[in-house]
Design a protein around this motif. Structure first.
Motif, PDB file in Angstrom:
ATOM      1  N   ASP A  99       0.772  -1.247  -0.007  1.00 43.38           N
ATOM      2  CA  ASP A  99       0.178   0.002  -0.022  1.00 43.38           C
ATOM      3  C   ASP A  99       0.956   1.161  -0.218  1.00 43.38           C
ATOM      4  O   ASP A  99       1.521   1.618   0.803  1.00 43.38           O
ATOM      5  N   LEU A 102       0.678   3.741   3.081  1.00 45.74           N
ATOM      6  CA  LEU A 102       1.095   3.561   4.286  1.00 45.74           C
ATOM      7  C   LEU A 102       2.873   3.561   4.132  1.00 45.74           C
ATOM      8  O   LEU A 102       3.133   3.264   3.190  1.00 45.74           O
ATOM      9  N   MET A 110       0.037  -4.102   9.323  1.00 46.48           N
ATOM     10  CA  MET A 110      -1.185  -4.146   8.765  1.00 46.48           C
ATOM     11  C   MET A 110      -1.380  -5.824   8.612  1.00 46.48           C
ATOM     12  O   MET A 110      -2.090  -6.481   8.848  1.00 46.48           O
ATOM     13  N   ARG A 113      -1.134  -8.040  11.277  1.00 51.71           N
ATOM     14  CA  ARG A 113      -2.507  -7.967  12.062  1.00 51.71           C
ATOM     15  C   ARG A 113      -3.669  -8.975  11.431  1.00 51.71           C
ATOM     16  O   ARG A 113      -4.382  -9.525  12.162  1.00 51.71           O
ATOM     17  N   LEU A 114      -3.519  -8.948   9.857  1.00 56.76           N
ATOM     18  CA  LEU A 114      -4.274  -9.590   9.244  1.00 56.76           C
ATOM     19  C   LEU A 114      -4.014 -11.226   9.334  1.00 56.76           C
ATOM     20  O   LEU A 114      -4.957 -12.039   8.868  1.00 56.76           O
ATOM     21  N   HIS A 116      -3.378 -12.117  12.117  1.00 54.64           N
ATOM     22  CA  HIS A 116      -3.769 -12.524  13.307  1.00 54.64           C
ATOM     23  C   HIS A 116      -2.723 -12.560  14.320  1.00 54.64           C
ATOM     24  O   HIS A 116      -2.868 -13.328  15.473  1.00 54.64           O
TER      25      HIS A 116
ATOM     26  N   ASP B  10     -10.374  -7.583  11.849  1.00 53.47           N
ATOM     27  CA  ASP B  10     -10.093  -7.475  10.528  1.00 53.47           C
ATOM     28  C   ASP B  10     -10.436  -6.117   9.896  1.00 53.47           C
ATOM     29  O   ASP B  10      -9.817  -5.394   9.201  1.00 53.47           O
ATOM     30  N   THR B  13      -8.878  -3.077  11.179  1.00 55.38           N
ATOM     31  CA  THR B  13      -7.474  -2.922  10.496  1.00 55.38           C
ATOM     32  C   THR B  13      -7.523  -2.572   9.136  1.00 55.38           C
ATOM     33  O   THR B  13      -6.828  -1.279   8.896  1.00 55.38           O
ATOM     34  N   ILE B  14      -8.401  -2.931   8.344  1.00 54.89           N
ATOM     35  CA  ILE B  14      -8.826  -2.412   6.992  1.00 54.89           C
ATOM     36  C   ILE B  14      -9.062  -0.786   7.053  1.00 54.89           C
ATOM     37  O   ILE B  14      -8.781   0.118   6.384  1.00 54.89           O
ATOM     38  N   ARG B  17      -6.364   1.446   7.790  1.00 56.09           N
ATOM     39  CA  ARG B  17      -5.380   1.525   6.804  1.00 56.09           C
ATOM     40  C   ARG B  17      -5.937   2.772   5.850  1.00 56.09           C
ATOM     41  O   ARG B  17      -5.270   3.402   5.115  1.00 56.09           O
TER      42      ARG B  17
END
Lengths: 342, 268
Positions: A99, A102, A110, A113-114, A116, B10, B13-14, B17
């Protein structure tokens, strides 16, 4: 019986691909591709543009459904157990998917975190990976300002954040300058040393030669060869006699003179003014060749014997060279084949 | 964590972003708020003098709820365009290869666009107050008015999310959706009273959900003349209920449709 055999095999194999078929409209992208990758192994998936490499990767990473066939990653079916597969793989695609708004750190956090990871762990891993991929100085700058090589490194770092056991690298060095490419090779070799199973697609044969333990060559959706680099080279045959001449005009005559020595049809390239033919035997073949060319010796710039490299393997197996620039002599074919990965 | 908790985490988080992008690219927010301000000023001062409003209501009072509705409807194209951009840049591929909730990218996107709408509505309200628009009702009703606008905007975001995933090119999403969005915001009571519309357009306007959003907002902010005759048709007589029925339909249809399309979508 064979079912039992397969599942036992699946336990020690990190990736199993069995009879994958995929069509996109009129184009057949995959026409029954099968191979497997052992845990900890680096497999090079080779093929010209449009051969179906990316389609295989997309099916294995759960992005695309196959029309037929089966694929497993770490014993998990990529369709029925897609979510568990996603949890244990990392993917770096052909185009660096970071991205750009960012920062490098935010990108990694990010993705962590995705996957988990707990927040603290995601942040710690992000810092660690930025350091490892020489991005610490750029960590707090938006990725928009990164160079191509930096983006690619950030992309790979993102795919590693949750310590995946299996990593998919789809043409990781395409478009990189030679220095970034060398650095990327070192990173990949390090990962392999660390025990990560890697499926690497590439059209650079040197890259596969350097990084992969084993290779699978596909062309037009089917596997046309497999084995280690040495095995593939052996498949093409022992020695090659190569000579470069002053003027392309003398090539046809020389082809005729040398044809009796060749094991296969000699290949003459007018642009590079080079003639190459597979031969058996050593110095005596060279001596014999020079004797036959007696009247033309002044036209020869360079002559010698050499072991085949992967480019020869490619040329012999597919009838065309691997890299993008080479297949321009078959533009129609290339366009059709390239369309098939869309 | 349960599946629900994972989906929420989730999605947030998005959302985070997407909001970082808003912070980093301030032009986005500037243009997102400048154009409604421009609309307020243009309509208030250019058309306002020529458009008579029944019952002697000032045009600013009549206009502002219309501008609110128009802005949030136009704003929903941002949802579609942003998703198409993520697709083009390969980010959707990355997200789809992660073990995250399947709906999180879409929920996160619609939530961050909702935040953006809260901001634009606030800016427009302040501009409205400066050019003579007023709220004549209780705080509770005024808040319900804002919620009505935000709910419709959120539902429209899901419609556009689906469009964005189908169309896949940000510019095309914007241009294609305006072909639909212009008529539905203009063949309505947004900028002019509908009483003098030709019959077909009038019927369309009376049942157009955008008309109901505007009518509902006018009622809830008190921008109607007391004792004015009731509008024609059930929809405009019960605008708030009618809007929420549309919101429910949009969400029931387009949330599953968009999530399914997302799962099957590949960037190339």
């Amino acid at each position: 019986m064979s079912q039992v055999g397969l599942s036992v095999q699946a336990m020690s194999e990190a990736i199993v691909v069995d009879g994958l078929m995929k069509r996109f409209g009129e184009n057949t992208a995959l026409d029954g591709v099968s191979f497997s990758v052992a845990e900890g192994e680096v497999l090079g998936l080779l093929g010209p543009n449009g051969a179906g490499k990316t389609t295989v990767v997309r099916i294995l990473t759960t992005l695309l459904l196959a029309d037929a066939g089966r694929a497993e990653v770490l014993g998990l079916d990529v369709v029925r157990e897609a979510d568990q597969v996603r949890g244990s793989i990392g993917l770096t695609g052909q185009y660096a998917a970071v991205d750009e708004y960012l920062t490098g750190f935010e990108n990694l956090e990010m993705v962590g975190r995705l996957y988990h990871l707990p927040k603290a762990e995601a942040r710690a891993r992000a810092g660690e990976l930025l350091d490892r991929f020489d991005l610490t100085d750029a960590a707090n700058r938006p990725a928009k300002g990164y160079s191509g090589g930096m983006r690619r490194r950030l992309d790979i770092a993102a795919s590693l954040i949750a310590r995946p056991r299996v990593l998919f690298l789809d043409e990781p060095t395409t478009g990189l300058d030679p220095r970034s490419r060398l650095a990327m090779w070192e990173f990949i070799a390090d990962l392999a040393d660390g025990g990560t199973t890697i499926l690497l697609t590439t059209q650079y044969l040197e890259e596969a030669d350097r990084l992969a333990d084993r290779m699978v060559v596909i062309d037009r959706g089917t596997v046309i060869a497999r084995g280690t680099a040495d095995e593939l080279k052996a498949q093409v045959g022992g020695q090659r006699l190569e000579l470069t001449v002053r003027s392309a005009e003398s090539l046809p005559a020389m082809v005729e003179l040398l044809r009796p020595l060749a094991l296969d049809e000699p290949q003459a390239d007018e642009q590079t003014r080079r003639l190459s033919l597979p031969v058996s035997g050593g110095a005596e073949v060279l001596a014999e060749a020079l004797k036959r060319l007696d009247g033309h010796v002044r036209e020869i710039v360079d002559v010698g014997l050499r072991r085949p490299d992967l480019d020869d393997v490619f040329l012999t197996l597919t009838g065309h060279a691997a890299e993008e620039a080479a297949p321009t002599d078959q533009p129609a074919d290339e366009a059709v084949a390239a369309g098939s990965t869309r | 964590m349960t599946a629900l908790a994972l989906t929420v985490s989730d999605s947030l988080t998005i959302t985070r972003r997407n909001l970082i992008k808003v912070k980093r690219v301030p032009d986005l927010i500037v243009f997102a708020t400048l154009s409604p301000i421009m609309f307020v000023l243009l309509f208030r001062y250019v058309f306002g003098s020529a458009i008579p409003v029944p019952g002697g209501l000032s045009y600013a009072e009549f206009l502002l709820p219309g501008i609110f509705a128009q802005t949030v409807v136009f704003g929903s194209t941002i949802t579609g365009a942003s998703l198409a951009e993520d697709l083009q840049k390969g980010l959707i591929d990355r997200f789809r290869s992660l073990p995250m909730a399947r709906s999180a990218v879409l929920i996160g996107r619609t939530l961050s666009d909702l935040c953006l709408n809260v901001l634009t509505i606030a800016v427009m309200m302040i501009t409205g107050l400066l050019v003579g628009w007023r709220i004549h009702t209780s705080i509770g009703e005024a808040i319900l008015g804002v919620l009505l606008l935000l709910s419709f905007a959120y539902a429209m975001s899901w419609v556009m999310a689906f469009v964005g995933l189908l169309v896949r090119t940000p510019e095309v999403v914007q241009n294609a959706s305006f072909i639909v969005i212009f008529p539905i915001t203009f063949i309505a009571n947004t900028f002019v009273p509908i009483d003098n519309f030709p019959a077909v357009l009038k019927t369309f306007a009376e049942w157009n959900p955008v008309s109901a959003v505007v009518q509902g907002a006018r009622t809830l902010f008190g921008n109607v003349v007391p004792g004015a005759p009731e509008p024609n048709g059930w929809a405009l007589q019960n605008p708030v209920l009618y809007v929420f029925i549309w919101v429910a339909i949009f969400l029931a249809v387009f949330v599953p449709l968009a999530v399914r399309t997302y799962q099957r979508t590949a960037s190339r």
